[in-house]
Design a protein around this motif. Sequence first.
Motif, PDB file in Angstrom:
ATOM      1  N   PRO A 125       0.795  -1.228   0.000  1.00 48.18           N
ATOM      2  CA  PRO A 125       0.000   0.000   0.000  1.00 48.18           C
ATOM      3  C   PRO A 125       0.832   1.285   0.000  1.00 48.18           C
ATOM      4  N   ASP A 126       1.863   1.356   0.818  1.00 51.63           N
ATOM      5  CA  ASP A 126       2.701   2.564   0.846  1.00 51.63           C
ATOM      6  C   ASP A 126       3.420   2.785  -0.476  1.00 51.63           C
ATOM      7  N   GLN A 127       3.913   1.716  -1.067  1.00 50.48           N
ATOM      8  CA  GLN A 127       4.591   1.825  -2.360  1.00 50.48           C
ATOM      9  C   GLN A 127       3.613   2.267  -3.446  1.00 50.48           C
ATOM     10  N   ALA A 128       2.415   1.735  -3.402  1.00 49.42           N
ATOM     11  CA  ALA A 128       1.399   2.092  -4.401  1.00 49.42           C
ATOM     12  C   ALA A 128       1.013   3.555  -4.269  1.00 49.42           C
ATOM     13  N   ARG A 129       0.847   4.026  -3.037  1.00 51.39           N
ATOM     14  CA  ARG A 129       0.518   5.449  -2.830  1.00 51.39           C
ATOM     15  C   ARG A 129       1.646   6.341  -3.327  1.00 51.39           C
ATOM     16  N   GLN A 130       2.876   5.959  -3.042  1.00 52.52           N
ATOM     17  CA  GLN A 130       4.019   6.749  -3.497  1.00 52.52           C
ATOM     18  C   GLN A 130       4.096   6.778  -5.020  1.00 52.52           C
ATOM     19  N   ALA A 131       3.862   5.651  -5.647  1.00 52.03           N
ATOM     20  CA  ALA A 131       3.860   5.588  -7.117  1.00 52.03           C
ATOM     21  C   ALA A 131       2.776   6.507  -7.684  1.00 52.03           C
ATOM     22  N   ALA A 132       1.627   6.552  -7.021  1.00 50.87           N
ATOM     23  CA  ALA A 132       0.529   7.399  -7.483  1.00 50.87           C
ATOM     24  C   ALA A 132       0.878   8.877  -7.349  1.00 50.87           C
ATOM     25  N   VAL A 133       1.516   9.249  -6.261  1.00 50.59           N
ATOM     26  CA  VAL A 133       1.915  10.652  -6.070  1.00 50.59           C
ATOM     27  C   VAL A 133       2.975  11.035  -7.103  1.00 50.59           C
ATOM     28  N   GLU A 134       3.880  10.124  -7.395  1.00 57.45           N
ATOM     29  CA  GLU A 134       4.912  10.403  -8.404  1.00 57.45           C
ATOM     30  C   GLU A 134       4.289  10.518  -9.794  1.00 57.45           C
TER      31      GLU A 134
END
Length: 91
Positions: free
Chosen positions: A31-40
């Motif tokens: 989940p944290d990686q997915a959120r970070q990818a989305a923000v990027e």
Amino acid sequence: MTWSEEEYVDYLHGERRCYAWVMRRYGSLAPDQARQAAVERYPYEPSDEPHRGLLFHDEAWHWAMLALYGHRYTVEHPELMDPSAEYRALD
């Protein structure tokens, strides 16, 4: 496209949420990686940015599939050409 700040931010958050969902579901990201990818993928663009929101011309599904499977995803994974029912239910 002309939109209010509230409209832009709401749309931005919605696309981030959808992109993160795809990255978790199809990319197996945490989940944290997915959120970070989305923000990027969907950075905040200031209101004076001349092409603000241009990224929205294709939906998050498309951008996530490109990130996961590359530009030929529609040929190599035709089953992923259209968003899944689960994805559509996010709205």
